[in-house]
Design an enzyme around this catalytic site. Sequence first.
Site, PDB file in Angstrom:
ATOM      1  N   TYR A 150       2.028 -11.720   4.253  1.00 58.10           N
ATOM      2  CA  TYR A 150       1.781 -10.610   3.680  1.00 58.10           C
ATOM      3  C   TYR A 150       2.594  -9.641   2.546  1.00 58.10           C
ATOM      4  CZ  TYR A 150      -0.039  -9.636   9.274  1.00 58.10           C
ATOM      5  OH  TYR A 150      -0.685 -11.037   9.522  1.00 58.10           O
ATOM      6  N   GLN A 164       0.834  -1.358   0.222  1.00 60.84           N
ATOM      7  CA  GLN A 164      -0.309  -0.385   0.078  1.00 60.84           C
ATOM      8  C   GLN A 164       0.437   1.427  -0.121  1.00 60.84           C
ATOM      9  OE1 GLN A 164      -2.350   1.041   3.668  1.00 60.84           O
ATOM     10  NE2 GLN A 164      -4.500   0.781   1.974  1.00 60.84           N
TER      11      GLN A 164
END
Length: 334
Positions: free
Chosen positions: A54, A27
């Site tokens: 992740y 992100q």
Amino acid sequence: MDFRYLGRSGLKISEITYGNWLTHGSQVENDIATQCVRAALDAGITTFDTADAYANTKAETVLGDALAGERRESLEIFTKVYFPTGPAGPNDSGLSRKHILESINGSLTRLKTDYVDLYQAHRFDFETPLEETMQAFADVVRQGKALYIGVSEWTAEQLREAHALAVDLGVSLISNQPQYSMLWRVIESEVVPTSEELGIGQIVWSPIAQGVLTGKYAPGQPLPEGSRATDEKGGADMISRFMNDRVLGAVQELKPVASDLGLSMAQLAVAWVLQNDNVSAAIIGASKPEQVADNAGASGVKLDADVLKRIDDVLGDLPSTDASQTRSPEGRPS
């Protein structure tokens, strides 16, 4: 920064823990991610949580780079195993002995460390015998690659079974990592009492309900540009359960509560989860360094009974409390 023991162990961790689930490697840019880690260190945070899955391993790499040069003994680094990594082959996920022993080596390489303080089973694996999983975790500990073991989103029954095996194997199962917030209280009726009995502490994620409890989402108003609710890669699906006018309206009514205490809305939300004695730490995430500093301000805040009742009166029956919602996905992840 205040510190708490993790479960019934002798390990102390910062009660505000920095996590990089939805940010590092996906992100936000790496330089911003590094700035967030530096802000965490500046705020006195010493505990960092990540997982191999992740951003498909990138988050571990970013965290390892950001912590390079820090005194390793002054940090507590946590990671996890279960979800798919790499090309997602038949043994690239789950809690088999093969996947666990191979995954810990990859995580240590990416994190640039010889060991992690806590190695966690990211979910329960219904397709692998629990005895196999716990034996593999015990071997990771005996090899010096992890100091303690933990789990994430396991039910009370699963915790009890795993704890019994850990005792037999002579290793310390000391933590569970569940979702917990003012709006998501499903661990309170079963998981927390069982954990208190077994000496397991909670490291809770999403204490601000993916940003909903900051009050930035107002009923009937357009979603803020760049917010998590608009980012399909950044958890928009998870935040959707809270994105209705009843919830958003009630959250707006919490603003006077925070204001009267001299807290930001985020600080109130993080402080609320820390009032639970079984909570060892609240995990915060950030896409901006200033968010880290703000969230860290919740450390040490005590909310008296009148404040807690005021919050409950505002939220009414909105919080989810059904213990059956504490569960791992059936079957092997794919």
